[in-house]
Design an enzyme around this catalytic site. Structure first.
Site, PDB file in Angstrom:
ATOM      1  N   ASP A   6       0.534  -1.522   0.110  1.00 41.77           N
ATOM      2  CA  ASP A   6       0.041   0.257   0.118  1.00 41.77           C
ATOM      3  C   ASP A   6       0.730   1.348  -0.268  1.00 41.77           C
ATOM      4  O   ASP A   6       1.316   1.496   0.979  1.00 41.77           O
ATOM      5  CB  ASP A   6      -1.517   0.592   1.476  1.00 41.77           C
ATOM      6  CG  ASP A   6      -1.672   1.306   0.891  1.00 41.77           C
ATOM      7  OD1 ASP A   6      -2.656   1.378  -0.033  1.00 41.77           O
ATOM      8  OD2 ASP A   6      -1.656   1.656   1.982  1.00 41.77           O
ATOM      9  N   ASN A   9       1.374   8.380   1.040  1.00 39.88           N
ATOM     10  CA  ASN A   9       2.081  10.348   0.433  1.00 39.88           C
ATOM     11  C   ASN A   9       3.169   9.793   1.758  1.00 39.88           C
ATOM     12  O   ASN A   9       4.315  10.438   1.689  1.00 39.88           O
ATOM     13  CB  ASN A   9       1.045  11.198   1.257  1.00 39.88           C
ATOM     14  CG  ASN A   9       0.271  10.985  -0.089  1.00 39.88           C
ATOM     15  OD1 ASN A   9       0.415  11.230  -1.119  1.00 39.88           O
ATOM     16  ND2 ASN A   9      -1.439  11.133   0.763  1.00 39.88           N
ATOM     17  N   ASP A 109      -7.134   2.996  -1.179  1.00 36.66           N
ATOM     18  CA  ASP A 109      -7.066   2.795   0.013  1.00 36.66           C
ATOM     19  C   ASP A 109      -8.016   2.564   1.283  1.00 36.66           C
ATOM     20  O   ASP A 109      -8.486   1.963   2.553  1.00 36.66           O
ATOM     21  CB  ASP A 109      -5.500   3.548   1.056  1.00 36.66           C
ATOM     22  CG  ASP A 109      -6.285   5.253   1.377  1.00 36.66           C
ATOM     23  OD1 ASP A 109      -6.882   5.539  -0.002  1.00 36.66           O
ATOM     24  OD2 ASP A 109      -5.195   5.930   1.778  1.00 36.66           O
TER      25      ASP A 109
END
Length: 257
Positions: A6, A9, A109
């Protein structure tokens, strides 16, 4: 066993998982300057640390909220495993009905977390993911994704507070002990941590009121363990929630690919 990644940022979560167990959950810093080879070295090193040979990796899947790095990470996995991983996106079978104005704009996500949550918890469900941003997604009693909220993350708030004020220092995330601080650092720590806990509690209350039912509440993300003990609501914590969701999506789409 599959490799589940995953890309966020701030951190990239890397795990190995199968239908029986999660073998590891590790995080590396998201860095736009790294090459695919450098990320490949990171991933391979993590596998070696956990004594997992590449030959045991049967497949891979990636979710991402950082599109400029997608090609880099996909290439890094291919360098290690010899095959291109799945990428969570439009057209992938999720089994989740997304009741939003524009379903394609919902973060991957948030979708993956919700897919995992509905497989383990009774609906309605509130899913909290505490990373760079704090997201709260809602699944209704019929299993539909109906929306949520996006809030500044814990560290974003803290960095903004310290960076925008000349006399307030950068601080570590430790339990403040009491709400009423006796010095500047304790006051900041109390404000950030109890403030985030109260924010979660308050939004859960409002979501519960809108739903008209008491929801299950589950949280994930690297920052959640710092805040959940301070919350008044009962919130289950699952560090590997997103990896479980990625495994479900891999199984749904691998069989029909």
């Amino acid at each position: 066993m599959i490799l589940a990644i995953d890309m966020g940022n701030t951190n990239i979560v890397i795990g190995a998982i199968d239908n029986e167990r999660t073998y590891f959950v590790e995080r590396v810093t998201t860095n736009h300057g790294k090459t695919d080879l450098e990320y490949a070295v990171n991933i391979k090193s993590i596998l070696e640390i956990h004594d997992i040979p590449v030959s045991r990796i049967e497949g891979a899947i990636v979710s991402s909220v950082v599109p400029p790095l997608n090609a880099t990470i996909l290439s890094a996995v291919k360098k290690i495993c010899g095959f291109k991983p799945m990428l969570v996106g439009s057209g992938m079978k999720t089994g989740l009905n997304i009741l939003m104005d524009n379903p394609k704009t919902v973060g991957s996500d948030m979708i993956v977390d919700s897919v995992a949550a509905i497989s383990e918890y009774p609906a309605p469900i509130i899913i909290i993911d505490m990373g760079t941003a704090t997201t709260m997604s809602v699944v209704d009693p019929s299993g539909n994704y109906i929306g949520g909220v996006i809030l500044p993350g814990l560290k974003v708030s803290l960095d903004s507070l310290s960076g925008k004020t000349a006399q307030l220092p950068y601080i570590s995330l430790e339990s403040p002990g009491s709400v009423i601080g006796k010095n500047t650092i304790d006051c900041m720590r109390s404000g950030i941590m109890y403030g985030n806990a109260a924010m979660l509690d308050g939004i859960i209350d409002r979501m519960e009121q809108e739903l008209g039912l008491t929801p299950s509440v589950v949280a994930t993300g690297g920052l959640a363990p710092f805040i959940l003990p301070l919350c008044r609501h009962k919130i289950a914590y699952e560090d590997d929630l997103l990896l479980k969701g990625l495994l479900i999506l891999y199984n749904k789409n691998h069989r029909t690919s």
